[in-house]
Design an enzyme around this catalytic site. Structure first.
Site, PDB file in Angstrom:
ATOM      1  N   HIS A 124     -49.360  46.299  80.225  1.00 50.97           N
ATOM      2  CA  HIS A 124     -48.440  46.126  81.894  1.00 50.97           C
ATOM      3  C   HIS A 124     -46.791  45.027  81.747  1.00 50.97           C
ATOM      4  O   HIS A 124     -46.826  44.858  82.609  1.00 50.97           O
ATOM      5  CB  HIS A 124     -49.114  46.045  82.603  1.00 50.97           C
ATOM      6  CG  HIS A 124     -49.190  46.352  84.184  1.00 50.97           C
ATOM      7  ND1 HIS A 124     -48.070  48.164  84.128  1.00 50.97           N
ATOM      8  CD2 HIS A 124     -49.233  45.517  85.186  1.00 50.97           C
ATOM      9  CE1 HIS A 124     -48.703  48.060  85.351  1.00 50.97           C
ATOM     10  NE2 HIS A 124     -48.722  47.361  86.368  1.00 50.97           N
ATOM     11  N   HIS A 234     -49.209  39.960  86.001  1.00 54.17           N
ATOM     12  CA  HIS A 234     -48.796  41.545  86.279  1.00 54.17           C
ATOM     13  C   HIS A 234     -47.852  40.401  84.707  1.00 54.17           C
ATOM     14  O   HIS A 234     -46.962  39.283  84.909  1.00 54.17           O
ATOM     15  CB  HIS A 234     -47.897  41.514  87.512  1.00 54.17           C
ATOM     16  CG  HIS A 234     -47.728  42.959  87.995  1.00 54.17           C
ATOM     17  ND1 HIS A 234     -49.313  42.541  88.067  1.00 54.17           N
ATOM     18  CD2 HIS A 234     -47.689  44.176  87.727  1.00 54.17           C
ATOM     19  CE1 HIS A 234     -49.277  43.778  89.043  1.00 54.17           C
ATOM     20  NE2 HIS A 234     -48.513  45.113  88.487  1.00 54.17           N
ATOM     21  N   SER A 286     -48.650  38.134  90.835  1.00 53.35           N
ATOM     22  CA  SER A 286     -47.806  38.405  90.303  1.00 53.35           C
ATOM     23  C   SER A 286     -47.285  37.128  89.537  1.00 53.35           C
ATOM     24  O   SER A 286     -48.242  35.368  89.773  1.00 53.35           O
ATOM     25  CB  SER A 286     -46.354  37.786  91.658  1.00 53.35           C
ATOM     26  OG  SER A 286     -45.251  37.332  90.347  1.00 53.35           O
ATOM     27  N   GLU A 470     -54.859  49.705  88.191  1.00 49.01           N
ATOM     28  CA  GLU A 470     -54.868  48.407  88.980  1.00 49.01           C
ATOM     29  C   GLU A 470     -55.385  47.969  89.788  1.00 49.01           C
ATOM     30  O   GLU A 470     -54.899  48.114  90.970  1.00 49.01           O
ATOM     31  CB  GLU A 470     -53.376  48.074  88.873  1.00 49.01           C
ATOM     32  CG  GLU A 470     -51.928  48.467  88.033  1.00 49.01           C
ATOM     33  CD  GLU A 470     -50.640  48.243  87.862  1.00 49.01           C
ATOM     34  OE1 GLU A 470     -50.796  47.311  88.388  1.00 49.01           O
ATOM     35  OE2 GLU A 470     -50.065  48.867  88.279  1.00 49.01           O
ATOM     36  N   TYR A 509     -52.934  52.221  91.540  1.00 49.37           N
ATOM     37  CA  TYR A 509     -54.185  51.135  92.007  1.00 49.37           C
ATOM     38  C   TYR A 509     -55.162  51.096  92.484  1.00 49.37           C
ATOM     39  O   TYR A 509     -55.626  52.156  93.034  1.00 49.37           O
ATOM     40  CB  TYR A 509     -53.206  50.263  93.233  1.00 49.37           C
ATOM     41  CG  TYR A 509     -51.884  49.083  92.568  1.00 49.37           C
ATOM     42  CD1 TYR A 509     -51.837  48.256  92.425  1.00 49.37           C
ATOM     43  CD2 TYR A 509     -50.567  50.146  91.889  1.00 49.37           C
ATOM     44  CE1 TYR A 509     -50.693  47.172  91.827  1.00 49.37           C
ATOM     45  CE2 TYR A 509     -49.051  49.412  91.740  1.00 49.37           C
ATOM     46  CZ  TYR A 509     -49.543  48.260  91.012  1.00 49.37           C
ATOM     47  OH  TYR A 509     -48.701  47.515  90.613  1.00 49.37           O
TER      48      TYR A 509
END
Length: 730
Positions: A124, A234, A286, A470, A509
């Site tokens: 990703h 991510h 994140s 995701e 997602y």
């Protein structure tokens, strides 16, 4: 496999003769397990191709920070059952790419590899080239189809599997897991809090911090030859202003591990040891651990809408480093450190009695099931308003904000021009205000997938779940629990479940039902409506029961191959010609390095060059760092795949076809004193249009790297990494 009886001996000899054709042999330990690894360059076009990830068409490739690779792992049990797992340095995998990979493999290995036993999982990264999708929504921001990207990905993935297949050997597997606590944060904490309190109480935080790891050891020599781990985060340490191709934090980590295992003796992509850092349920996770703040005031953003003064563009998340490159290094280094610790302490051997897979294509647009005593179903795809707001890792544009459950009149009018959603669709998707009614849009191709691959792979007690999108943290947890429960209830009490994120295709997602109600970015991008996750939990539970009981499942509806439709839609500017002007040559040095440096310095030079799309240099390099040896010959020390180099391409005059290549090398702390130079290689397209691209090269003047008796610890790659295994240390 042992050859006890005479019959067994004959069978063993026959098996050895057959398998030796593929570099395999008899006598595998671990119940007859065999494994192989392979790696191939998939970097793709490094100039003027929109990147895939942030959906920002103006973010185009302009050089290389770290080359992208496909890392393959093939496993085969004593009965011949085979599975291939490939970790792909890409934003995601497309159905179109997987279908092409299978076509290539069929020409080499017949029916050994099919959609059922090949699992492709992406890291990703948001810093790779786009143009490899067949579904229109994922092709818009990349200006359509790009053959260079598609072919580089497809051929590279197939090549990595071929290498792994041909290197099959007796193998032993060891499993380990541990917590990595300083490399990830939730980017939608307010949505996570909507999940039931009793459910949240089962976990220590709002992101999964467990890294799961497999260590591959040669069954004959006892030498490790591979490592595979899964950790959800991510690859957005590099933000949407970056234009250099890169594997981001996971690309960093993989290179560090591979170079550590070879002690710097092998350049990236040439190593025998293969290390893969896979993703998992990273949907709301994140790497920017400093969190979001308002870039104009420094104050915290609004937690519900991720805005500052009502604008998403001012709310940006920051990593732990001084800048995005430093943050990618830090998060990569931390994943490397944890993986190395787990690898070195892995003592739980995985006893592989057999390997099995279960695979089923599912129409996710009308999946019916019962939830809390009520009959519900999924919807045709649609994207909500908050999808356009982006995230704190990469804010969107216009006036969109996260958490929008009402929409607005202007964008409703714009939406209706494309496709006005029916009352049934609005009711099915509520409370999502529909911005793009993608399930009813089919020009030039279907906008988002209807048929989705679902797949489980069992390697002894390990079960890999191929997540087709995701999944947020809690969504992944629910899938993991459902699979584990189904396996345990059907005779597999010791099953270890591993989530492999972004696998086989991309369907945006998957948020929980509760998170869906808030309609932040992840929920607005949950395309099959509020019951999407419930459908996946039900489906993966069914597959787990079939896996545990060896029950067969029907293959389901075929996935569409959109290649022939999408390939005609490419709006990327072609290369017409390259030139340097009268009296100049390609490869000329425009800016020379200084005459002397010390470790810790950065060497820089610029060259006249051609367009990097003339030749992607797959398996090669646009730059080399060379050192003169005692015989006076030049030895390659590093190239554009190394983390301590940067190749930046600059178009200086589009009309005349002028370009510059800027090369940088951060000198590692352990670089040997001596004479060095930078070499640039490329291709140019002649002005005479019927002529094919031609190769050129140029080198800087020689410069000295002197010894350094002392240096300051700056935390840079040159200080942290290369003391162990960096370039110049081999």
């Amino acid at each position: 496999m042992t050859c006890r009886s005479q019959l067994s001996a004959w069978l063993c000899l026959i098996s050895f003769g057959l398998l030796s054709l593929f570099s395999t042999g008899c006598g595998a330990s671990g119940g007859g397990l065999m494994a192989g690894v392979g790696v191939a360059d998939i970097t793709g076009p490094a100039g003027e191709v929109p990147m895939m990830g942030y959906a920002k068409a103006s973010q185009k490739t302009a050089g290389i920070h770290i080359r992208l690779f496909a890392r393959a792992f093939v496993f085969r049990d004593r009965f011949g059952a085979t599975v291939a797992y490939v970790n792909v340095d890409a934003a995601m995998v497309s159905q179109m790419v997987k279908l092409r990979v299978l076509e290539i493999l069929k020409t080499k290995f017949g029916n050994t590899y099919t959609e059922k036993n090949v699992l492709l999982s992406a890291i990703h990264t948001h810093s790779g080239p786009g143009g490899f999708h067949g579904y229109t929504l994922y092709a818009i921001s990349t200006l359509g189809y790009m053959s260079d990207t598609f072919e580089a990905f497809s051929n590279g993935i197939a090549s990595s599997i071929e290498q792994a297949h041909l290197s099959l050997r007796p193998a032993r597997l060891f499993y380990n897991e541990g917590e990595l606590n300083d490399s990830s944060v939730s980017r939608s904490p307010s949505s996570y809090l909507l999940n039931p309190a009793a459910e949240r109480a089962r976990y220590s935080g709002d992101v999964d911090r467990t890294m799961q790891l497999l260590k591959l050891v040669d069954g004959s020599t006892g030498e490790p030859f591979g490592m595979l781990n899964w950790f959800p985060v991510h690859c957005t340490s590099l933000n949407n202003t970056n234009q250099m191709i890169s594997g981001d934090n996971k690309g960093w980590a993989a290179q560090l591990f591979e170079r550590y295992m070879s002690r710097g003796a092998q350049l990236p992509g040439k190593q025998k040891f293969v290390a893969a850092f896979s993703n998992a349920n990273e949907g709301d996770v994140s790497p920017n651990t400093a969190g979001p703040r308002c870039i104009d005031t420094g104050e915290p953003c609004d937690i519900l809408t991720s805005t500052c003064g009502g604008r998403t563009q001012k709310c940006v998340a920051f990593g732990p480093g001084r800048d995005m490159m430093d943050s990618a290094r830090i998060i990569g280094q931390r994943q490397f450190n944890k993986a190395l610790s787990l690898f070195q302490s892995a003592t739980r051997e995985v006893q592989v009695d057999s390997i099995s897979v279960v695979h089923q294509n599912v129409d996710m647009t009308n999946y019916e099931l019962t939830v809390s005593g009520k009959r519900v179903r999924t919807c045709k795809p649609a994207m909500g308003f908050s999808f356009a707001a982006g995230t704190t890792d990469g804010p969107g544009g216009f006036d969109f904000t996260q958490g929008d459950t009402s929409g607005n009149l202007f964008w409703n009018i714009v939406r209706s021009v494309l496709s006005k959603p029916s009352a049934e669709q609005v009711d099915c998707q509520k409370p999502k205000p529909i911005l793009l009614n993608t399930g009813y849009m089919s020009f030039p191709t279907q906008w988002q997938p209807s048929v989705v691959e679902t797949q489980l792979v069992r390697i002894g007690p390990l079960t890999l779940v191929a997540l087709p999108g995701e999944f947020t943290t809690m969504s992944g947890r629910r899938v993991r629990d459902a699979v584990r429960a189904a396996l345990e209830q059907n005779g597999m009490p010791d099953a270890t479940v591993i989530l492999a994120g972004l696998s086989n295709l991309y369907s945006s997602y998957i948020a929980t039902y509760e998170e869906y109600q808030a309609q932040r970015y992840e929920a607005a991008s949950t395309i099959y409506g509020p019951h999407t996750l419930s459908a996946y939990v039900d489906q993966f539970g069914k597959l787990a029961r079939a896996l545990a009981t060896n029950a067969s499942v029907d293959s389901g509806p075929p996935v569409p191959n959109l290649y022939n439709k999408i390939k005609s839609y490419s709006f990327i500017t072609p290369i017409v010609y390259d030139s340097v002007g009268i009296g100049r040559n390609f490869g000329d040095v425009v800016t020379q390095p200084k005459v002397a440096y010390r470790p810790g310095d950065t060497v820089s030079a610029s060259f006249r060059t051609g367009h990097p799309r003339n030749n992607m240099m797959l398996g090669g390099s646009f730059m080399m760092v060379q050192r003169k040896n005692s015989s006076g010959d030049w030895e390659e020390i590093c190239n554009d795949a190394c983390v301590e180099t940067r190749f930046r391409w600059q178009r200086t005059n589009a009309l005349l076809g002028h370009s510059l290549a800027h090369l940088d090398w951060d000198i590692p702390s352990c670089a040997r004193p001596g004479t060095y130079r930078l070499l640039h290689t490329g291709w140019y397209k002649p002005v005479l249009l019927w002529q094919k691209p031609r190769q050129f090269s140029g080198a800087t003047r020689e410069f000295q790297v002197k010894s350094s008796s002392a240096r300051q610890a700056t935390g840079q790659v040159r200080d942290v990494i290369n003391d162990m295994f960096g370039s110049g240390c081999n």
